[in-house]
Design an enzyme around this catalytic site. Structure first.
Site, PDB file in Angstrom:
ATOM      1  N   GLU A 186       1.018  -1.330   0.357  1.00  0.00           N
ATOM      2  CA  GLU A 186      -0.496   0.129  -0.182  1.00  0.00           C
ATOM      3  C   GLU A 186       0.500   1.478   0.123  1.00  0.00           C
ATOM      4  OE1 GLU A 186      -2.813   0.096  -0.615  1.00  0.00           O
ATOM      5  OE2 GLU A 186      -3.276  -2.412   0.414  1.00  0.00           O
ATOM      6  N   GLY A 187       1.955   1.465  -0.822  1.00  0.00           N
ATOM      7  CA  GLY A 187       2.805   1.972  -0.506  1.00  0.00           C
ATOM      8  C   GLY A 187       3.738   2.017   0.505  1.00  0.00           C
TER       9      GLY A 187
END
Length: 590
Positions: A442-443
């Protein structure tokens, strides 16, 4: 096998006493009619039973068996399918979903507590419904009414799942170079072709359908991120009456063999002319997908808190039972062959570090949830606008700071158990492996830090930051607040460093990337200090009602301010050292 029990008393403390959430919900018309303090407590109690009795017992066995891939089909570990069936009967997937389409419409402040329970009980299991909830959010916010009516009810019900298909083998952070293509069809649909990887829950045997949200480019798309569109692509096509039709041209090519979260299927998904439908406007897909991505970033941040809480519970129990040596001041348990290791200063340091950061994270997650509720449900336009700005500012902090400290806490929990922490049946080594991914997906946390400093602070001249620090200053400037001087000093440090970095970034573009990780941690420690001061304020005023609980809060707050907050001093020093030392070494010399 270690047990997991949701920290209900602390969750109620944060919701009811620190943030007075029921009073907030009462003034928001969309929430006032169906959630109050009693409803909240009933949901928390039931969620605690579900996570402790149904989901947590599958954690170790799920890790040992893992998700399996055979001939394009994924199966989850033994017990998952039955447990998931029971889980969706309770309506948990749609807990905060839109009631218009079958969701329960509960506030995010309540949902974050439930998500923490899920991750603490079983991170792999939690991810299947977390991706579905995020996909529902994006569909509800950006899809047509026709798509929402067709897809949201069975997704909220849990019969259908959702996934997020962004990453390609050559394209991770840089989504502008994706190769997946979408060809318009005469019937208004699109033919989607390409391959996506690292797709959490991309295939599984828990639900009868999976709704993929896929980033792709149209034939005439402009280059880079401006040319990305978002498409809804079901694994199984849907008939006009809403029933399942034939399979779509979607297949699972393989699953990853991972360090942790082994019961969560991480898939390569191939789209071979699959039929899909546009969500939102053409070439505006990245903005639409960020609705889901930001939800998932907060959710994955909460994974850090949940795993840390599980590790703390195990380490605390072990430290109170394990007999080794004598206390430095003399025997505490003279009738036994040795004292429990909780008497030793270093063990106390580790446990208090875990406790302070986990409870601080729980309060911060609830604060972000509060802002999400205001952004969504407030009837005051200015309040909505301010809350939205704060959510944008705080989401990267929540994702990265929660997970960095979640991993650190799980390592501390493993260390408390010593050799037993390295052995499988005690559960700590699995927590270390499971939570490690939360700093990556998610980053990555480095990207979160760059987003915070570059986009959320420097790009808008610190406007959102000043909005946040004004709240902290208002609290600290009120008469009689605990740790007011320490808090004001910490806020001043954050503001001064922020101003210094904004000035430096104008003359040296390397400064932002060089300082961003330390800056995010500085921000996180200051934010936790504010929340610990708020919790201490409540505890001081409530001491007589429950002395044991509130005195523990005050003692942990004292530890935070004396042993954790001073880390901001070294972070400031590191930031002000600048970027020059990072570029003294040429690439060939690394």
């Amino acid at each position: 096998m270690p047990e997991f029990n949701a920290p209900l008393r602390d969750m109620r403390f944060v919701l009811h006493e620190v943030f007075e959430a029921p009073a907030l919900w009462a003034r928001l018309p969309a929430l006032a009619d169906h959630v109050d303090a009693n409803t909240c407590d009933a949901i928390l109690e039931e969620a605690a039973k579900v996570t402790a009795q149904l989901i947590a017992p599958l954690n170790r066995s799920g890790d040992e068996e893992g998700a399996q891939w055979h001939s394009g089909q994924v199966t989850t570990p033994r017990g998952f399918k039955s447990a998931y069936s029971t889980y969706i009967e309770g309506g948990w997937v749609g807990l905060s979903g839109n009631p218009e389409f079958g969701g329960l419409g509960m506030p995010k402040m309540l949902a974050v507590q439930f998500e923490e329970m899920l991750y603490g009980a079983n991170s792999s299991f939690a991810l299947y419904s977390a991706l579905t909830s995020g996909a529902c959010l994006a569909i509800d916010a950006h899809a047509s009414e026709e798509l929402k009516s067709l897809y949201l009810p069975p997704m909220y019900e849990g019969r259908w799942a959702g996934s997020m298909c962004l990453t390609e083998a050559h394209s991770g952070t840089d989504l502008g170079i994706i190769r997946t293509r979408a060809e318009p069809q005469q019937d208004g649909s699109f033919s989607i072709s390409g391959s996506k990887m690292f797709i959490t829950g991309g295939d599984q045997d828990l639900t009868e359908n999976i709704i993929h949200l896929v980033l792709a480019k149209l034939p005439d798309a402009p280059p880079g991120p401006r040319g990305i569109s978002l498409f809804l692509v079901p694994k199984v096509l849907i008939k006009d009456d809403g029933s399942l039709g034939q399979g779509n041209a979607v297949s699972c090519g393989s699953i990853e063999h991972k360090m942790g979260i082994k019961a969560s299927a991480t898939c390569v998904i191939n789209f071979d002319g699959a039929q899909g439908w546009l969500i939102g406007e053409a070439n505006k897909g990245l903005a639409a997908m960020f609705t889901m991505m930001n939800y998932e970033r907060l959710s994955i941040g909460i994974q850090g808190i949940g795993c840390a809480e599980a590790s703390y519970q195990s380490a605390r129990a072990y430290a109170c039972e394990r007999l080794q040596g004598r206390a430095p001041t003399g025997a505490v348990a003279p009738d036994k062959m040795a004292d429990p290791i909780i008497v030793h200063p270093d063990v106390r340091r580790m446990l208090l570090s875990m406790k302070a950061m986990t409870e601080g994270g729980r309060a911060f997650a609830s604060y972000v949830g509060q802002q999400l509720d205001l952004a969504k449900f407030s009837t005051e336009p200015r309040e909505q606008e301010d809350a939205s700005a704060l959510v944008a500012l705080l989401t990267p902090v929540a994702k990265a700071f929660f997970t960095d400290n979640g991993f650190d806490s799980c390592v501390l929990g493993q260390q408390v158990l010593g050799g037993h922490g390295y052995v499988r049946e005690w559960g700590q080594e699995q927590l270390v492996r499971d939570v490690r991914i939360a700093q990556i997906y998610e980053g990555t946390n480095g990207i979160q830090a760059l987003d915070l400093l570059g986009r959320k602070v420097i790009a808008n001249g610190g406007a959102s930051l000043r909005m946040f620090t004004a709240q902290v200053r208002d609290f600290a400037s009120s008469p009689g607040k605990p740790y007011a001087s320490e808090l004001l000093d910490a806020v001043r440090r954050l503001e001064d460093v922020s101003d210094w970095l904004q000035a430096r970034a104008k003359v040296n573009p390397n400064e932002t990337g060089a300082a961003c990780v330390e800056y995010l941690h500085l921000f996180g420690y200051v934010a936790y200090a504010w929340l610990w001061a708020r919790m201490a304020d409540v505890a001081q005023r409530s001491m007589e009602a429950e002395p044991a609980f509130y005195s523990a809060k005050l003692a942990t707050a004292k530890f935070y301010f004396s042993r954790m907050l001073p880390r901001t001093l070294s972070l400031e020093h590191t930031i002000r050292a600048g970027s020059e030392s990072l570029y003294e070494l040429d690439a060939a010399s690394f």
